[in-house]
Design a protein around this motif. Structure first.
Motif: not given
Length: 127
Positions: A41-46, A90-96, A99-107
């Motif tokens: 759900a998090l990744l799909g939403g992102a 538009k990303l929620s803090e949970e999504m950010k 992403i940062s914990e699993n993929f690194g830099d959000v930008d």
């Protein structure tokens, strides 16, 4: 104590151990399913947020200047930054956090996703 009572007590102990083991396995399975559903759900939403940002940026900025002299490398960079900023807002803090914990830099992740979405859109149009 007779043999029948002893056998019943041993069987009860074995069944209790097996029941505990099964319960632990079921709880683990349920926990994994819930976690996987939450991640999906998090990744799909992102990814949906990224797709929306790309469409909005195209509609409000790119469409007006693409194919003209104004469509320069700088304009392309500006469009990428606009889409990144729009998606990030538009990303929620949970999504950010995910992403940062699993993929690194959000930008960086956002820019990669935007580029991937643009690639998909360009190839869908050319087919």
């Amino acid at each position: 104590m007779n043999w029948q009572t002893l056998i019943i007590e041993i069987a009860a102990a074995i069944l209790a151990a097996i029941g505990s083991w099964v319960l632990v396995k079921v709880k683990t399975l349920i926990s994994t399913k819930i976690k996987n559903a939450k991640v999906a759900a998090l990744l799909g939403g992102a990814v949906d947020v990224v797709a929306s940002a790309v469409k909005i940026t195209y509609q409000t900025y790119v469409e007006a200047i693409k194919g003209t002299d104004a469509w320069t490398k700088e304009a392309q960079s500006a469009a990428l930054q606009m889409a990144t900023d729009a998606a990030k807002s538009k990303l929620s803090e949970e999504m950010k956090t995910y992403i940062s914990e699993n993929f690194g830099d959000v930008d960086l992740w956002l820019k990669e996703q935007i580029e991937a979405k643009l690639y998909d859109l360009k190839n869908a149009v050319s087919k």
